[in-house]
Structure formats: C-alpha cells, structure tokens
Design a protein around this motif. Structure first.
Motif, PDB file in Angstrom:
ATOM      1  N   ALA A   1       0.595  -0.946   0.279  1.00 18.70           N
ATOM      2  CA  ALA A   1      -0.350  -0.267  -0.050  1.00 18.70           C
ATOM      3  C   ALA A   1       0.687   0.977  -0.284  1.00 18.70           C
ATOM      4  O   ALA A   1       0.890   1.768  -0.905  1.00 18.70           O
ATOM      5  CB  ALA A   1      -0.358   0.175   1.080  1.00 18.70           C
ATOM      6  N   VAL A   2       1.768   1.208   0.748  1.00 17.47           N
ATOM      7  CA  VAL A   2       2.178   2.196   0.972  1.00 17.47           C
ATOM      8  C   VAL A   2       3.636   2.888   0.185  1.00 17.47           C
ATOM      9  O   VAL A   2       3.485   3.888  -0.565  1.00 17.47           O
ATOM     10  CB  VAL A   2       3.644   2.340   2.172  1.00 17.47           C
ATOM     11  CG1 VAL A   2       4.600   3.958   2.057  1.00 17.47           C
ATOM     12  CG2 VAL A   2       2.521   3.033   3.552  1.00 17.47           C
ATOM     13  N   PRO A   3       4.107   1.762  -1.123  1.00 15.74           N
ATOM     14  CA  PRO A   3       5.388   1.552  -2.031  1.00 15.74           C
ATOM     15  C   PRO A   3       4.023   2.260  -3.172  1.00 15.74           C
ATOM     16  O   PRO A   3       5.050   2.577  -4.430  1.00 15.74           O
ATOM     17  CB  PRO A   3       5.577   0.926  -1.943  1.00 15.74           C
ATOM     18  CG  PRO A   3       5.473  -0.620  -1.541  1.00 15.74           C
ATOM     19  CD  PRO A   3       4.341   0.361   0.059  1.00 15.74           C
ATOM     20  N   LEU A   4       3.426   1.987  -3.300  1.00 15.73           N
ATOM     21  CA  LEU A   4       2.279   1.761  -4.257  1.00 15.73           C
ATOM     22  C   LEU A   4       1.766   3.004  -4.353  1.00 15.73           C
ATOM     23  O   LEU A   4       1.730   3.597  -5.376  1.00 15.73           O
ATOM     24  CB  LEU A   4       1.101   0.476  -4.608  1.00 15.73           C
ATOM     25  CG  LEU A   4       1.832  -0.329  -5.313  1.00 15.73           C
ATOM     26  CD1 LEU A   4       0.510  -1.426  -5.557  1.00 15.73           C
ATOM     27  CD2 LEU A   4       3.379  -0.031  -6.501  1.00 15.73           C
ATOM     28  N   GLY A   5       1.087   3.799  -3.521  1.00 14.85           N
ATOM     29  CA  GLY A   5       0.577   4.895  -3.110  1.00 14.85           C
ATOM     30  C   GLY A   5       1.763   5.764  -3.640  1.00 14.85           C
ATOM     31  O   GLY A   5       1.942   7.067  -4.293  1.00 14.85           O
ATOM     32  N   ALA A   6       3.243   5.969  -2.969  1.00 17.13           N
ATOM     33  CA  ALA A   6       4.102   6.234  -3.441  1.00 17.13           C
ATOM     34  C   ALA A   6       4.329   6.708  -4.839  1.00 17.13           C
ATOM     35  O   ALA A   6       5.003   7.141  -5.054  1.00 17.13           O
ATOM     36  CB  ALA A   6       5.021   6.853  -2.908  1.00 17.13           C
TER      37      ALA A   6
END
Length: 433
Positions: free
Chosen positions: A299-304
């Motif tokens: 979730a966090v790396p794809l959001g970034a």
C-alpha cells in the motif's frame, strides 16, 4: 475526556505551507489510521466467517448470499452522498459524521447474535453498511485536507496499510475464537462488537475536530473567502452534484463505476477458492489473510509510486493485475492447488494496493477543499453501486451456470471495461485528478 476536541481551537496541521516544513504523513492521518485499524479488526472478524456462516450454517444458496453481499456494497453506497454532503456543511463536520458512522456499525455487531433468517441478517448488514457509508467519505476528506497534494498517494497508502493491518488481525482473531469456543460464530460476533466500540473511543479522543488544509486554498475557496471576509457558505446538495461537471471527476467516477461492475466481491472469490481447493471449513477465515498481507506490504510503496507516475495509470494497472488473478482461478492448474491459491491471493492484494487509496488520492486532486467530502462520496458511490450490481449478477450467474462459468464471463467483461476506462482516463491529465 474529549482530548482531540479540547484542542480544536488549534490547527490540526501546522499552518506553514512551505515545502519541507510539513510532514508527508500528518498526525491526523496516523490517528485516523489507528481508528481504521481497530475498526477493521472488528469488521473482518465478521466478514471472515459470514460467507461460511450463511451458506453452510444457515443453508442459503449462492443467490441468497449474493443478495446479502450486494447489501454489503449497495446500502452503504446509497448513504455515501449524504455522508459526504453533511460532512462538508457546518464548517466541515467531518469528524461528527464519521463518528456517527463508526458508532452505528459498532452497535450492529452484537445484533448478529440475535438474528438468523435472511431478512433479519440483511437488515443488520444494511444498518452496518449505512454506518460505513456515512463514515467513508468524511474520513477520506480529512486525510485529503490534512495532507499536501504531492503526498496524498503516500498518505492514503499509509492509512490503507494501517487499515489492512486490521484486515490481517481480524481473520486471525476470528480463527482463534472459532477454535477456542464451542459456539464459535456467536463468540466472534460478541468480540467483534467490543473491538468496534474501542475504535469509536479512539476516534473521539485522538482525531481533531477541524482539519487545516494541507495546501494553499483552491481558487474556489479563495474567491468565496474574499467575498465577504468570512468562511464560504455551506455547500448545497446541488453544489455537490454539480461537481460532476468537472471533466476529470466525471471521467474518474464513470471509470470507477464501469470497472466496479466487473469486480467480483472478496467473499465470492474466497468461496470459489475454498470449493475448488476443498479447504476445511475452519481454515476459511484465513483466506483473506493472503490478500490483506500483500495489501499491507504494497500500500505505501504503490501509493508513493502513484504520486510519481500518475494515479489513474496505476489505478488501471491494478485492474490488470486483478484480471490475471481471475485467469489463474480459471486455469487448469489443479496439480498445485496451494501454489495457485497463494498466487491468486497475492494478485488480489496487489490489486487493492494499486486501486483503493490511489482512487481516493486521485479524487482529492479533482475537487476543491470545500467539497472534499462530496467529491469522495460521488466517486465512492459510483463504485460501490456498481459492485452491488456485480454481486447480485454474480450470485445469479453462479446459481445458473456454476462458479467457474460465472467468473469466466466476469473476467471477459473486466478486460473490455479496462480497455474502455484506459481510453477515457488517457485524456485526463494528472493535474485534474
């Protein structure tokens, strides 16, 4: 007692908007993430056992379960617009409306102890989804307002990662309760209600009542503020619906709805995997863990990544990943059932990581600050209503043709929808979404 409210005279986020001075993920986002984490433990405890409970224990047909699953998606969608609109009024009452939604859902969990027939269970689920519909748009609006635009993908990724931590812990808790108790389903519903109440308490104590926007005011809000030297007038429902005149938001809403029409619900996917692989009933609550664990990691790396390459592009790529997952379910690879199941759940989790928070971040960039609640509600409502229709259609198709045939038709429709959505969103610049 009301710690967050007692500080409501101070900005929830520092007023300095110079680059580098505001954290990429503000404390408000972390507080809302904690609320979602706790609430999702409660919700996923019920979600993990509900399909097996109504199909195996109560003897409902796939069509009957499709109706219940459709209620899960559809009823909440009907009140999302009202929740987003009410939250934008009265000086942004996002916390109040979100609190009502969380509280209503918490009250519904123990009621599952008292109901057994399809109509009664449907009514409780409708009330629970009403609570979810009320809280979703105000919560996402608070995240949008508290975060600078260039960091919204990451902020939503952090929130969704915390939310998904609850999705990991919820099925584990349900599994433990089922193994440790004689009347396991009732115990799951009782524990779920207690956890939901804790989530409401955290919201009341730690989420600020008013959120200072994390960016400079939009042209719309600046003009309104200069008009008479005071805050803009409360937006009307007509103002909220008029947001669809914005090309970027209109395309985003239509594409989210189109793709939602071909997105099989989690419960149906897990039921299909369980039947194809002939898994024991007590292992069924563990199936969502594969999806949740991958969602949590990505979730966090794809959001970034969405902040860098464009949110619509990643949103579409996520649906391509989902299509691959459908293909694996349909593929004749029965010699390695465990490997197939793991691969499908990995792709399923990657789909959510690339679409859930990313869609909310894209929506936040398409509407002005004073309409964040209504904008999130419009897109979310379109998607949820489409998934409601998909659940009804998939349940009927399963009853008529069988689960594999129903999934094959849905996969073909998803491929067509993805091509259409790609053509529509290609004309939408990142500045608009």
């Amino acid at each position: 007692m009301y710690l967050a409210d007692s500080r409501s005279t101070k900005p929830a986020v520092a007023p300095d908007t110079r680059p580098g001075r505001r954290p990429a993920v503000p404390g408000t986002v972390l507080a809302l993430g904690a609320v979602s984490l706790i609430t999702d433990i409660s919700s996923e405890m019920v979600t993990a056992v509900l399909p097996l409970y109504v199909v195996a224990a109560l003897g409902l047909s796939p069509l009957g379960f499709g109706l219940l699953d459709g209620i899960n998606n559809g009823v909440g969608a009907l009140v999302r617009l009202a929740g987003g609109h009410l939250a934008d009024r009265g000086g942004r009452r996002h916390k109040v409306v979100a609190g009502l939604g969380y509280g209503l859902s918490a009250l519904c969990k123990p009621l599952l102890l008292l109901v057994h027939g399809l109509p009664a269970i449907g009514a409780v689920l409708a009330a629970d989804r009403t609570g979810k519909g009320l809280r979703t748009a105000p919560r996402d609006a608070m995240i949008s307002l508290a975060t600078r635009p260039e960091h919204r993908g990451r902020a939503f990724g952090v929130h969704r990662a915390m939310d998904t931590t609850g999705a990991v812990l919820g099925p584990l808790a349900a599994f433990a309760v089922l193994r440790a108790t004689v009347d396991g389903y009732d115990a799951v519903f009782a524990v779920s209600g207690c956890v939901a109440a804790l989530g409401v308490l955290v919201l009341v104590l730690f989420v600020p009542r008013r959120i200072t926007p994390g960016s400079a005011p939009t042209a719309t809000s600046e003009t309104a503020a200069r008009g008479a030297g005071h805050s803009p007038a409360d937006p009307t429902l007509r103002d909220a619906l008029a947001l669809l005149r914005r090309p970027g938001l209109r395309r985003l809403t239509l594409c989210a709805a189109l793709l939602g029409l071909t997105t099989v619900s989690d419960s149906f996917l897990y039921l299909l995997l369980q039947r194809e692989l002939r898994l024991p009933a007590h292992l069924f609550p563990l199936l969502p863990l594969g999806t949740a664990a991958v969602f949590l990691l990505l979730a966090v790396p794809l959001g970034a990544l969405a902040d860098r390459i464009g949110r619509p592009r990643l949103f579409l790529a996520g649906h391509g990943v989902l299509l691959l997952g459908y293909g694996l379910v349909l593929a004749p690879l029965r010699g390695a059932p465990v490997a197939v199941a793991v691969a499908v759940l990995v792709l399923h989790g990657a789909f959510y990581a690339a679409t859930d928070g990313v869609l909310a971040a894209a929506t936040a960039g398409a509407v002005p600050a004073e309409h964040q609640g209504a904008g999130q509600a419009l897109v979310g409502t379109g998607q949820a209503l489409a998934r409601f229709l998909c659940s009804l259609a998939f349940g009927a198709a399963w009853s008529l043709w069988g689960g594999r045939s129903a999934l094959a038709v849905t996969a073909a429709a998803l491929a067509v929808s993805a091509v259409v959505a790609s053509a529509a969103l290609r004309t939408t610049g990142e500045a608009a979404v």
